[in-house]
Motif scaffolding. Structure first.
Motif, PDB file in Angstrom:
ATOM      1  N   ALA A 369       0.841  -1.195   0.000  1.00 42.52           N
ATOM      2  CA  ALA A 369       0.000   0.000   0.000  1.00 42.52           C
ATOM      3  C   ALA A 369       0.879   1.248   0.000  1.00 42.52           C
ATOM      4  O   ALA A 369       2.054   1.205   0.396  1.00 42.52           O
ATOM      5  CB  ALA A 369      -0.913  -0.001   1.225  1.00 42.52           C
ATOM      6  N   ALA A 370       0.299   2.368  -0.426  1.00 40.21           N
ATOM      7  CA  ALA A 370       1.080   3.601  -0.553  1.00 40.21           C
ATOM      8  C   ALA A 370       1.769   3.977   0.756  1.00 40.21           C
ATOM      9  O   ALA A 370       2.928   4.405   0.758  1.00 40.21           O
ATOM     10  CB  ALA A 370       0.179   4.736  -1.028  1.00 40.21           C
ATOM     11  N   HIS A 371       1.091   3.775   1.882  1.00 40.60           N
ATOM     12  CA  HIS A 371       1.686   4.170   3.164  1.00 40.60           C
ATOM     13  C   HIS A 371       2.734   3.167   3.655  1.00 40.60           C
ATOM     14  O   HIS A 371       3.437   3.432   4.628  1.00 40.60           O
ATOM     15  CB  HIS A 371       0.595   4.329   4.223  1.00 40.60           C
ATOM     16  CG  HIS A 371      -0.052   3.043   4.659  1.00 40.60           C
ATOM     17  ND1 HIS A 371      -1.061   2.442   3.931  1.00 40.60           N
ATOM     18  CD2 HIS A 371       0.187   2.229   5.720  1.00 40.60           C
ATOM     19  CE1 HIS A 371      -1.426   1.328   4.531  1.00 40.60           C
ATOM     20  NE2 HIS A 371      -0.685   1.162   5.617  1.00 40.60           N
ATOM     21  N   PRO A 382       7.141   8.021  -7.922  1.00 41.26           N
ATOM     22  CA  PRO A 382       5.914   7.241  -7.743  1.00 41.26           C
ATOM     23  C   PRO A 382       5.308   6.827  -9.087  1.00 41.26           C
ATOM     24  O   PRO A 382       5.226   7.627 -10.022  1.00 41.26           O
ATOM     25  CB  PRO A 382       4.988   8.216  -7.009  1.00 41.26           C
ATOM     26  CG  PRO A 382       5.905   9.195  -6.338  1.00 41.26           C
ATOM     27  CD  PRO A 382       7.074   9.333  -7.263  1.00 41.26           C
ATOM     28  N   GLY A 383       4.917   5.559  -9.154  1.00 42.60           N
ATOM     29  CA  GLY A 383       4.288   5.063 -10.374  1.00 42.60           C
ATOM     30  C   GLY A 383       5.251   4.699 -11.488  1.00 42.60           C
ATOM     31  O   GLY A 383       4.827   4.285 -12.565  1.00 42.60           O
ATOM     32  N   SER A 384       6.556   4.800 -11.229  1.00 43.22           N
ATOM     33  CA  SER A 384       7.538   4.518 -12.270  1.00 43.22           C
ATOM     34  C   SER A 384       7.770   3.029 -12.462  1.00 43.22           C
ATOM     35  O   SER A 384       8.395   2.605 -13.429  1.00 43.22           O
ATOM     36  CB  SER A 384       8.882   5.180 -11.919  1.00 43.22           C
ATOM     37  OG  SER A 384       9.456   4.557 -10.786  1.00 43.22           O
ATOM     38  N   GLY A 385       7.290   2.226 -11.504  1.00 45.09           N
ATOM     39  CA  GLY A 385       7.554   0.790 -11.561  1.00 45.09           C
ATOM     40  C   GLY A 385       8.933   0.419 -11.058  1.00 45.09           C
ATOM     41  O   GLY A 385       9.359  -0.720 -11.198  1.00 45.09           O
ATOM     42  N   PRO A 390       8.050  -4.991  -3.352  1.00 43.71           N
ATOM     43  CA  PRO A 390       7.261  -6.225  -3.526  1.00 43.71           C
ATOM     44  C   PRO A 390       8.097  -7.501  -3.524  1.00 43.71           C
ATOM     45  O   PRO A 390       7.633  -8.536  -3.033  1.00 43.71           O
ATOM     46  CB  PRO A 390       6.577  -6.006  -4.883  1.00 43.71           C
ATOM     47  CG  PRO A 390       6.458  -4.520  -5.005  1.00 43.71           C
ATOM     48  CD  PRO A 390       7.716  -3.985  -4.390  1.00 43.71           C
ATOM     49  N   GLU A 391       9.324  -7.451  -4.070  1.00 45.63           N
ATOM     50  CA  GLU A 391      10.148  -8.659  -4.105  1.00 45.63           C
ATOM     51  C   GLU A 391      11.039  -8.798  -2.878  1.00 45.63           C
ATOM     52  O   GLU A 391      11.857  -9.729  -2.798  1.00 45.63           O
ATOM     53  CB  GLU A 391      11.008  -8.704  -5.373  1.00 45.63           C
ATOM     54  CG  GLU A 391      11.936  -7.534  -5.575  1.00 45.63           C
ATOM     55  CD  GLU A 391      11.365  -6.472  -6.501  1.00 45.63           C
ATOM     56  OE1 GLU A 391      12.171  -5.741  -7.119  1.00 45.63           O
ATOM     57  OE2 GLU A 391      10.128  -6.367  -6.621  1.00 45.63           O
ATOM     58  N   ARG A 392      10.895  -7.895  -1.913  1.00 47.33           N
ATOM     59  CA  ARG A 392      11.742  -7.929  -0.717  1.00 47.33           C
ATOM     60  C   ARG A 392      10.953  -8.250   0.547  1.00 47.33           C
ATOM     61  O   ARG A 392      11.456  -8.069   1.656  1.00 47.33           O
ATOM     62  CB  ARG A 392      12.446  -6.579  -0.550  1.00 47.33           C
ATOM     63  CG  ARG A 392      13.376  -6.222  -1.691  1.00 47.33           C
ATOM     64  CD  ARG A 392      14.001  -4.847  -1.515  1.00 47.33           C
ATOM     65  NE  ARG A 392      14.977  -4.556  -2.560  1.00 47.33           N
ATOM     66  CZ  ARG A 392      15.718  -3.446  -2.621  1.00 47.33           C
ATOM     67  NH1 ARG A 392      15.587  -2.526  -1.669  1.00 47.33           N
ATOM     68  NH2 ARG A 392      16.584  -3.265  -3.605  1.00 47.33           N
ATOM     69  N   THR A 393       9.732  -8.711   0.412  1.00 47.19           N
ATOM     70  CA  THR A 393       8.915  -8.978   1.593  1.00 47.19           C
ATOM     71  C   THR A 393       9.478 -10.150   2.401  1.00 47.19           C
ATOM     72  O   THR A 393      10.228 -10.970   1.880  1.00 47.19           O
ATOM     73  CB  THR A 393       7.458  -9.273   1.187  1.00 47.19           C
ATOM     74  OG1 THR A 393       7.443 -10.363   0.277  1.00 47.19           O
ATOM     75  CG2 THR A 393       6.814  -8.041   0.556  1.00 47.19           C
ATOM     76  N   TRP A 412       9.001  -5.065   8.810  1.00 45.65           N
ATOM     77  CA  TRP A 412       9.303  -3.801   8.123  1.00 45.65           C
ATOM     78  C   TRP A 412       8.549  -3.670   6.812  1.00 45.65           C
ATOM     79  O   TRP A 412       8.272  -2.563   6.357  1.00 45.65           O
ATOM     80  CB  TRP A 412      10.816  -3.665   7.920  1.00 45.65           C
ATOM     81  CG  TRP A 412      11.392  -4.488   6.808  1.00 45.65           C
ATOM     82  CD1 TRP A 412      11.580  -5.831   6.786  1.00 45.65           C
ATOM     83  CD2 TRP A 412      11.862  -4.000   5.545  1.00 45.65           C
ATOM     84  NE1 TRP A 412      12.143  -6.227   5.601  1.00 45.65           N
ATOM     85  CE2 TRP A 412      12.339  -5.123   4.815  1.00 45.65           C
ATOM     86  CE3 TRP A 412      11.950  -2.744   4.952  1.00 45.65           C
ATOM     87  CZ2 TRP A 412      12.873  -5.021   3.542  1.00 45.65           C
ATOM     88  CZ3 TRP A 412      12.485  -2.640   3.672  1.00 45.65           C
ATOM     89  CH2 TRP A 412      12.937  -3.762   2.980  1.00 45.65           C
ATOM     90  N   LEU A 413       8.202  -4.803   6.197  1.00 45.10           N
ATOM     91  CA  LEU A 413       7.311  -4.854   5.046  1.00 45.10           C
ATOM     92  C   LEU A 413       6.245  -5.904   5.317  1.00 45.10           C
ATOM     93  O   LEU A 413       6.483  -6.862   6.060  1.00 45.10           O
ATOM     94  CB  LEU A 413       8.068  -5.230   3.767  1.00 45.10           C
ATOM     95  CG  LEU A 413       8.942  -4.155   3.106  1.00 45.10           C
ATOM     96  CD1 LEU A 413       9.737  -4.755   1.946  1.00 45.10           C
ATOM     97  CD2 LEU A 413       8.104  -2.967   2.612  1.00 45.10           C
ATOM     98  N   PRO A 414       5.054  -5.767   4.719  1.00 44.92           N
ATOM     99  CA  PRO A 414       3.993  -6.750   4.984  1.00 44.92           C
ATOM    100  C   PRO A 414       4.311  -8.121   4.406  1.00 44.92           C
ATOM    101  O   PRO A 414       5.069  -8.256   3.437  1.00 44.92           O
ATOM    102  CB  PRO A 414       2.774  -6.129   4.284  1.00 44.92           C
ATOM    103  CG  PRO A 414       3.334  -5.232   3.234  1.00 44.92           C
ATOM    104  CD  PRO A 414       4.616  -4.691   3.802  1.00 44.92           C
ATOM    105  N   ILE A 415       3.753  -9.161   5.010  1.00 46.85           N
ATOM    106  CA  ILE A 415       3.883 -10.529   4.506  1.00 46.85           C
ATOM    107  C   ILE A 415       3.147 -10.620   3.172  1.00 46.85           C
ATOM    108  O   ILE A 415       2.051 -10.079   3.013  1.00 46.85           O
ATOM    109  CB  ILE A 415       3.315 -11.537   5.526  1.00 46.85           C
ATOM    110  CG1 ILE A 415       4.015 -11.375   6.880  1.00 46.85           C
ATOM    111  CG2 ILE A 415       3.452 -12.952   4.999  1.00 46.85           C
ATOM    112  CD1 ILE A 415       5.514 -11.610   6.857  1.00 46.85           C
ATOM    113  N   ALA A 416       3.736 -11.346   2.208  1.00 50.01           N
ATOM    114  CA  ALA A 416       3.215 -11.310   0.836  1.00 50.01           C
ATOM    115  C   ALA A 416       2.030 -12.242   0.608  1.00 50.01           C
ATOM    116  O   ALA A 416       0.958 -11.817   0.210  1.00 50.01           O
ATOM    117  CB  ALA A 416       4.335 -11.645  -0.145  1.00 50.01           C
TER     118      ALA A 416
END
Length: 524
Positions: A369-371, A382-385, A390-393, A412-416
């Motif tokens: 999520a953005a936050h 933002p939005g550049s991809g 996402p690959e570091r969860t 520190w990051l959400p569970i995927a």
């Protein structure tokens, strides 16, 4: 196989330390956590671990902004923790590789603090400082890979400094002999400590144009791509002088026996292979990232494999990478079913494979999520991809809520995703079981480790090739389509299929049916 050096026989397992295992409940993975999981890593069947940066850092880019090259950040532990981890890994037969980040330091590194203190400081020339352009702006048009100009104004000394990435990551001046000696001392510190080699971050960027000429525009730029793609990186990457530096690093490692030098290099194959150097004087393995960007179809992959293998110099050892901390996970790129096919591809091609943590259980990219965004690449554009969160969860060890066995605190990051090591442990049809079978088969079969590769072909959506050594010959068929297909084979027996029940199936001479999304290894 005894004729090969250890890194030629090995499968390397990349660990992103922040996300592997937290031992103290602060939500960030650490060295004691990694050590506690090493038995499971060894049981998977890999041979070496590569740790992303663990040095002291302000964490502007999560460790790739190094403030001290010869210590451990307290977030991860201590030098003693690292020594215990390394000793335990070695006792399990695992080699340990460190991430070496020589292109840039943190702005808080004592070298840069001194460098920016005054124009006549002895370390001023350790970094890239330039006077402003006549209009007072940046010295040239070079762009940062994190967005915006690559030049940062320093009012106190009236010059700009160059940063290929964040402004908190000033680039070192590798044309300065003192910088080279200091970085050589860093390598020796860790080699004396007992590490088995290094993965060198952005190796192809170390030297910049001596005349600081403007980069030309990129006529192939597509709107929406990262901003620095607007330019051809003619004067900011892959400069001829970089190869002298690679030779110097290789010479230092040679003093310590069989230590491996791996270079992170995102270049086309024709340029990539130059980093092997002549007669083994360069990097042992310039990372081959062709699979990360290839479209997932049999014809393109067949051409990719052929082109890379045929381009290699005679002395060069190949390598393959399917996932890492900077690219979307393979299961998200190709889907869960094809991720099983991808596993067979990675572990049956000629050369040393590198496996990214979590791919062995089919982890997919997390939804951030953005936050929850932490990666500066996304926060700045933002939005550049470009975001790599996402690959570091965190690694998913079990089904315990809410943190999948990674931490007792807030990660520190959400569970995927819902899957985990524990869920797949006893399931013979699981992704984890597939990886274990593949790694075991690879270890037992010389054809997969040191054999030749040939007869690489695509028939529709089926990719086929053969591996052979001495009197052993293996036929590999990968169905990348969503329909069953026939493949032409000599008679043999399936040593492994991604469809567990089909392992042991007899192949006849001629056409043999394989299922959609099936990959098989046949002893012919």
């Amino acid at each position: 196989m005894s004729k090969l050096v250890w890194w030629q026989r090995s499968v390397i397992y990349q660990i992103y330390p922040r996300s592997f295992q937290d031992s103290n409940g602060d939500g960030i993975g650490d060295l004691p956590g990694i050590r506690a999981r090493l038995d499971e890593v060894a049981a998977l069947g890999v041979d070496a671990i590569w740790l992303s940066p663990i040095y002291p850092s302000p964490m502007a880019d999560f460790g790739y902004d190094v403030a001290h090259y010869c210590d451990i950040d307290p977030i991860f532990g201590t030098l003693d923790d690292f020594k215990q981890l390394m000793d335990h890994a070695h006792a399990l037969g695992l080699k340990v590789l460190l991430d070496f980040v020589p292109n840039h330091s943190s702005e808080r590194h004592p070298w840069f603090v001194q460098s920016r203190s005054s124009r006549d400081n002895p370390k001023r020339d350790w970094y890239l400082w330039r006077d402003p352009a006549p209009d007072g702006g940046p010295p040239n048009n070079w762009l940062s890979r994190m967005g915006g100009s690559a030049w940062e104004w320093d009012a106190a000394t009236g010059q700009y400094y160059y940063h290929a990435f964040l402004r908190e990551q000033p680039d070192l001046n590798w044309r300065n002999p003192q910088v080279r000696r200091a970085m050589d001392d860093v390598l020796r510190f860790w080699l004396d400590y007992g590490v088995d080699g290094f993965r060198v971050d952005v190796l192809w960027l170390l030297i910049k144009d001596a005349w600081f000429r403007d980069n030309p525009p990129n006529p192939a730029y597509v709107a929406g791509e990262p901003e620095h793609h607007r330019q051809l990186q003619t004067y900011t990457e892959d400069q001829p002088e970089v190869h002298e530096i690679v030779r110097s690093m290789r010479a230092t490692l040679n003093e310590y026996g069989e230590r491996v030098l791996i270079g992170e290099i995102y270049l086309p194959v024709a340029q990539l292979i130059q980093y092997y150097g002549a007669n083994g004087e360069g990097a042992d393995m310039p990372f081959n990232f062709q699979l990360l960007n290839a479209r997932w179809n049999a014809a393109e992959l067949a051409a990719t494999i052929r082109d890379y293998d045929s381009a290699l110099p005679e002395h060069a050892w190949p390598n393959w990478v399917l996932g890492n901390h900077d690219n979307p996970r393979v299961a998200s790129r190709v889907g869960n079913a094809q991720a099983r096919v991808a596993a067979v591809l990675l572990l049956t091609l000629r050369g040393t494979p590198t496996l990214y943590y979590g791919d062995e259980i089919g982890m997919t990219d997390g939804v951030i999520a953005a936050h929850e965004v932490r990666d500066p690449a996304e926060l700045r554009q933002p939005g550049s991809g470009q975001g790599r969160d996402p690959e570091r969860t965190p690694m998913q060890w079990d089904s315990s809520l809410p943190n999948a066995g990674f931490s007792s605190g807030q990660p520190w990051l959400p569970i995927a995703t819902a899957t985990s090591v524990c869920d797949q442990q006893g399931d013979p049809s699981s992704m984890l079981s597939l990886y274990r079978r593949l790694l075991s088969l690879r270890r037992r079969n010389a054809a997969l480790v040191q054999g030749a590769i040939g007869n690489i072909a695509a028939d529709g959506q089926v990719l086929t090739y053969e591996r052979w050594f001495a009197d052993q010959r293996l036929f590999i068929a990968l169905n990348m389509g969503d329909a069953d297909a026939d493949v032409q084979s000599r008679p043999g027996v399936a040593l492994l299929s991604t469809l567990t029940a089909r392992t042991g199936v007899v192949f006849v001479a001629g056409a043999n049916r394989i299922a959609a999304g099936e990959a098989v290894i046949v002893a012919v």
